[in-house]
Scaffold this motif. Structure first.
Motif, PDB file in Angstrom:
ATOM      1  N   PHE A 108     128.844  74.246   8.150  1.00 44.25           N
ATOM      2  CA  PHE A 108     129.376  74.080   8.929  1.00 44.25           C
ATOM      3  C   PHE A 108     128.574  73.604  10.174  1.00 44.25           C
ATOM      4  O   PHE A 108     127.155  73.823   9.899  1.00 44.25           O
ATOM      5  N   LYS A 109     129.508  73.600  11.257  1.00 44.22           N
ATOM      6  CA  LYS A 109     128.236  73.068  12.478  1.00 44.22           C
ATOM      7  C   LYS A 109     127.394  74.054  12.953  1.00 44.22           C
ATOM      8  O   LYS A 109     126.464  73.803  13.163  1.00 44.22           O
ATOM      9  N   ALA A 110     128.223  75.546  12.683  1.00 46.66           N
ATOM     10  CA  ALA A 110     127.655  76.357  13.541  1.00 46.66           C
ATOM     11  C   ALA A 110     127.528  77.938  12.448  1.00 46.66           C
ATOM     12  O   ALA A 110     126.898  79.312  12.928  1.00 46.66           O
ATOM     13  N   PHE A 111     127.861  77.149  10.461  1.00 45.67           N
ATOM     14  CA  PHE A 111     129.039  78.744  10.274  1.00 45.67           C
ATOM     15  C   PHE A 111     128.161  78.272   8.835  1.00 45.67           C
ATOM     16  O   PHE A 111     128.510  76.961   8.516  1.00 45.67           O
ATOM     17  N   SER A 112     128.250  78.753   7.964  1.00 42.81           N
ATOM     18  CA  SER A 112     127.686  78.617   6.439  1.00 42.81           C
ATOM     19  C   SER A 112     128.000  79.900   5.831  1.00 42.81           C
ATOM     20  O   SER A 112     128.226  80.740   6.236  1.00 42.81           O
ATOM     21  N   ALA A 113     129.090  79.465   4.861  1.00 40.61           N
ATOM     22  CA  ALA A 113     129.817  80.175   3.865  1.00 40.61           C
ATOM     23  C   ALA A 113     129.553  80.189   2.609  1.00 40.61           C
ATOM     24  O   ALA A 113     129.223  78.713   1.517  1.00 40.61           O
ATOM     25  N   SER A 114     128.575  81.320   0.956  1.00 41.80           N
ATOM     26  CA  SER A 114     128.652  80.514  -0.317  1.00 41.80           C
ATOM     27  C   SER A 114     129.102  81.394  -1.161  1.00 41.80           C
ATOM     28  O   SER A 114     129.449  83.189  -0.803  1.00 41.80           O
ATOM     29  N   LEU A 115     129.320  81.362  -1.971  1.00 42.29           N
ATOM     30  CA  LEU A 115     129.747  82.259  -3.131  1.00 42.29           C
ATOM     31  C   LEU A 115     128.946  82.148  -4.178  1.00 42.29           C
ATOM     32  O   LEU A 115     127.817  81.487  -4.749  1.00 42.29           O
ATOM     33  N   VAL A 116     128.597  84.101  -4.465  1.00 35.00           N
ATOM     34  CA  VAL A 116     127.287  83.606  -6.055  1.00 35.00           C
ATOM     35  C   VAL A 116     128.124  83.987  -7.299  1.00 35.00           C
ATOM     36  O   VAL A 116     129.038  85.570  -6.802  1.00 35.00           O
ATOM     37  N   LEU A 117     128.740  83.588  -8.342  1.00 36.26           N
ATOM     38  CA  LEU A 117     129.008  84.923  -9.106  1.00 36.26           C
ATOM     39  C   LEU A 117     128.252  84.641 -10.481  1.00 36.26           C
ATOM     40  O   LEU A 117     127.162  83.196 -10.625  1.00 36.26           O
ATOM     41  N   ALA A 118     127.598  85.637 -11.233  1.00 37.53           N
ATOM     42  CA  ALA A 118     126.949  86.268 -12.327  1.00 37.53           C
ATOM     43  C   ALA A 118     126.768  86.635 -13.299  1.00 37.53           C
ATOM     44  O   ALA A 118     127.763  87.950 -13.514  1.00 37.53           O
ATOM     45  N   ASN A 119     127.274  85.567 -13.813  1.00 37.51           N
ATOM     46  CA  ASN A 119     127.234  87.050 -15.756  1.00 37.51           C
ATOM     47  C   ASN A 119     126.554  87.308 -16.235  1.00 37.51           C
ATOM     48  O   ASN A 119     125.908  86.108 -17.087  1.00 37.51           O
ATOM     49  N   LEU A 120     125.524  88.348 -16.581  1.00 41.83           N
ATOM     50  CA  LEU A 120     124.478  89.131 -17.823  1.00 41.83           C
ATOM     51  C   LEU A 120     124.595  89.598 -18.324  1.00 41.83           C
ATOM     52  O   LEU A 120     125.729  90.516 -18.759  1.00 41.83           O
ATOM     53  N   GLY A 121     123.934  88.808 -19.699  1.00 41.49           N
ATOM     54  CA  GLY A 121     124.798  89.309 -21.175  1.00 41.49           C
ATOM     55  C   GLY A 121     123.787  90.609 -22.068  1.00 41.49           C
ATOM     56  O   GLY A 121     122.032  89.477 -22.058  1.00 41.49           O
ATOM     57  N   PHE A 122     123.365  91.747 -22.022  1.00 41.43           N
ATOM     58  CA  PHE A 122     122.416  92.243 -22.758  1.00 41.43           C
ATOM     59  C   PHE A 122     122.820  92.660 -23.959  1.00 41.43           C
ATOM     60  O   PHE A 122     123.473  93.032 -24.434  1.00 41.43           O
ATOM     61  N   ASP A 172     125.737  93.129 -30.759  1.00 40.77           N
ATOM     62  CA  ASP A 172     126.490  93.767 -29.835  1.00 40.77           C
ATOM     63  C   ASP A 172     125.891  93.053 -28.209  1.00 40.77           C
ATOM     64  O   ASP A 172     124.589  92.887 -28.446  1.00 40.77           O
ATOM     65  N   ILE A 173     126.895  92.378 -27.351  1.00 43.46           N
ATOM     66  CA  ILE A 173     126.513  92.242 -25.983  1.00 43.46           C
ATOM     67  C   ILE A 173     127.097  92.881 -24.973  1.00 43.46           C
ATOM     68  O   ILE A 173     128.425  92.484 -24.999  1.00 43.46           O
ATOM     69  N   ARG A 174     126.357  93.738 -24.201  1.00 46.41           N
ATOM     70  CA  ARG A 174     127.088  94.207 -22.870  1.00 46.41           C
ATOM     71  C   ARG A 174     127.417  93.465 -21.401  1.00 46.41           C
ATOM     72  O   ARG A 174     125.624  93.157 -21.266  1.00 46.41           O
ATOM     73  N   ASN A 175     128.237  92.926 -20.972  1.00 48.49           N
ATOM     74  CA  ASN A 175     127.285  91.902 -19.721  1.00 48.49           C
ATOM     75  C   ASN A 175     128.251  92.679 -18.343  1.00 48.49           C
ATOM     76  O   ASN A 175     128.743  93.562 -18.749  1.00 48.49           O
ATOM     77  N   THR A 176     127.299  92.463 -17.251  1.00 46.54           N
ATOM     78  CA  THR A 176     127.275  92.528 -16.253  1.00 46.54           C
ATOM     79  C   THR A 176     127.822  91.610 -14.952  1.00 46.54           C
ATOM     80  O   THR A 176     126.806  91.001 -15.263  1.00 46.54           O
ATOM     81  N   PHE A 177     128.665  92.134 -14.461  1.00 46.05           N
ATOM     82  CA  PHE A 177     129.326  90.434 -13.773  1.00 46.05           C
ATOM     83  C   PHE A 177     129.193  90.776 -12.585  1.00 46.05           C
ATOM     84  O   PHE A 177     129.013  92.132 -12.068  1.00 46.05           O
ATOM     85  N   THR A 178     128.238  90.241 -11.377  1.00 45.49           N
ATOM     86  CA  THR A 178     128.373  90.752  -9.930  1.00 45.49           C
ATOM     87  C   THR A 178     129.134  88.989  -9.381  1.00 45.49           C
ATOM     88  O   THR A 178     128.741  87.934  -9.491  1.00 45.49           O
ATOM     89  N   ALA A 179     129.377  89.838  -8.002  1.00 45.59           N
ATOM     90  CA  ALA A 179     130.373  88.676  -7.365  1.00 45.59           C
ATOM     91  C   ALA A 179     129.725  88.689  -6.005  1.00 45.59           C
ATOM     92  O   ALA A 179     129.526  90.074  -5.696  1.00 45.59           O
ATOM     93  N   GLY A 180     129.531  87.562  -4.786  1.00 48.60           N
ATOM     94  CA  GLY A 180     129.110  88.048  -3.126  1.00 48.60           C
ATOM     95  C   GLY A 180     129.154  86.891  -2.482  1.00 48.60           C
ATOM     96  O   GLY A 180     129.633  85.612  -3.730  1.00 48.60           O
ATOM     97  N   THR A 181     128.767  86.903  -1.118  1.00 51.43           N
ATOM     98  CA  THR A 181     128.877  85.715  -0.556  1.00 51.43           C
ATOM     99  C   THR A 181     128.408  86.376   0.669  1.00 51.43           C
ATOM    100  O   THR A 181     127.726  88.085   0.875  1.00 51.43           O
TER     101      THR A 181
END
Length: 438
Positions: free
Chosen positions: A199-213, A225-234
């Motif tokens: 926006f003019k003076a503001f910005s916002a982002s979203l991150v979603l990540a699912n990692l399979g080991f 067998d896959i072990r999953n780690t999920f991360t969400a953030g802004t």
């Protein structure tokens, strides 16, 4: 004959440049370091380290209206590491850093395929790790959308290693016979989404990540067998006049690579900045990263997997730079100042106070204080950076370092833990058919 051949090449390039752009770029970056407590506390009686290493890269790009390709090869070397008369790269550091193609679909849509850098916002969770001479890349396929003030990336990665039997194994060293199932960075699969609105003076982002080991049963060889780690953030930013504000908020859940449950792991950060004058900018910030409570069955410790963590929590890299995994967490309160000493000279300073989010086994919470200084001098065609850092370690950090060493007796650490470095950065564009903006 040679003159005619050269003329032919020039004609071809001229024709290509009408509808396409060709570029050739390079980078030469030597860095000398004095290490007396960098990344791990230095013990009494152990000499400080002194080393020079160099990154050398060359990149080739080709761009048309419908597609773009880019190849970037690099070599990372420590001075004197390879014997002089050996005809090959003895440290196996020559590699393909980037190799991707991007296809344009129109309407703002495109797809980017291959080896590429993921770097978003302040690089807290996804970053290119440019400080490290080798950098960081991902092999993946990504759908991209760009519109004025909005961007969207959706990436998919499936890492595979065909061993001699052609099995579906994937390991840290890219060999099924050397699989390391406890590495929390080398994923088998990844799905990620990044969206940002400005926006003019503001910005916002979203991150979603699912990692399979991938996990392998050592008795049966089963690798399903896959072990999953999920991360969400802004990541949020606000800037108005001389004042700026940035914030991070991340949550992590799922399973850690070792199989333990991740329960409510988080990272919260807030940074404020104010330009006192055109030559002075002040900053104040706090970051809280959850740590592991050993009394529970799982882990509450947050791990910023692919962030450029060297940017955060002290340049001496004692926290979250290939270390500090499932540890006591970190509370980092800091103040910074940037001074413009001349038209091409800048001095950056930052003072940080560290505490654990959880106490050490003996009940300590204090980890120490660090001061970072970086002087940047730009010249016509290159830049010089000189840095110095001083760490004043507290009892809690020494206790955790003793545990890391596995020592059963007290360890006498040096009273002065410091690190100094100097780096030259040369990044020329060797050749391009793109029109200059000048």
């Amino acid at each position: 004959m040679k003159r005619g051949y050269s003329l032919f090449i020039l004609v071809i390039l001229s024709v290509q440049s009408i509808s396409a752009q060709f570029s050739l770029d390079a980078q030469f970056r030597p860095r000398t370091e004095y290490r007396n407590g960098f990344q791990f506390l230095q013990r009494e009686g152990v000499d400080a380290g002194f080393v020079t290493n160099t990154r050398a890269r060359i990149g080739v790009g080709f761009k048309t209206e419908t597609y773009q390709i880019y190849l970037n090869v690099q070599d990372v070397q420590i001075w004197g590491e390879n014997p002089q008369l050996v005809p090959v790269d003895g440290n196996n550091s020559f590699s393909l850093f980037e190799a991707w193609g991007e296809l344009q679909f129109g309407g703002g849509w495109s797809t980017k395929l291959g080896r590429q850098v993921l770097s978003y916002d302040d690089q807290r969770y996804f970053g290119g790790l440019d400080w490290a001479q080798q950098g960081r890349y991902h092999d993946l396929a990504m759908i991209k959308f760009r519109q004025e003030g909005f961007m969207l990336d959706v990436g998919l990665a499936f890492n595979q290693d065909l061993d001699n039997l052609g099995g579906p194994l994937f390991g840290f060293k890219n060999s099924g016979t050397e699989f390391n199932s406890a590495n929390p960075f080398q994923y088998k699969t990844m799905q990620h989404l990044y969206a940002k609105k400005e926006f003019k003076a503001f910005s916002a982002s979203l991150v979603l990540a699912n990692l399979g080991f991938q996990q392998i049963d050592t008795e049966t060889g089963d690798a399903s067998d896959i072990r999953n780690t999920f991360t969400a953030g802004t990541h949020l930013t606000y800037k108005k006049g001389k004042f700026g504000l940035e914030g991070n908020a991340f949550l992590q859940t799922g399973e850690f690579v070792t199989g333990i449950d991740i329960d409510g792991a988080y990272l919260l950060g807030l940074e404020a900045s104010y330009s006192v004058s055109p030559k002075t900018k002040l900053g104040l910030g706090i970051e809280a990263i959850s740590g592991d409570d050993p009394s529970t069955g799982g882990t509450e410790a947050f791990l910023p997997h692919f962030g450029t963590n060297h940017k955060f929590n002290g340049f001496m890299d004692h926290f979250y730079v290939g270390n500090w995994i499932n540890n006591v967490g970190l509370l980092d309160i800091h103040a910074s100042a940037t001074f413009k000493l001349g038209e091409k000279t800048t001095l950056f300073s930052k003072l940080m106070s560290f505490q654990g989010m959880e106490d050490t086994p003996s009940g300590e919470s204090g980890l120490g204080t660090e001061l970072d200084l970086v002087l940047t001098q730009k010249f016509k065609d290159f830049a010089l950076q000189i840095g110095y850092s001083q760490l004043f370690a507290a009892d809690g950090l020494e206790e955790l370092e003793i545990a890391r060493l596995g020592a059963t007796e007290p360890v006498d650490f040096k009273g002065s833990q410091n690190w100094a470095w100097a780096m030259i950065i040369i990044k020329p564009t060797l050749f391009t058919t793109a029109k200059s903006d000048k």
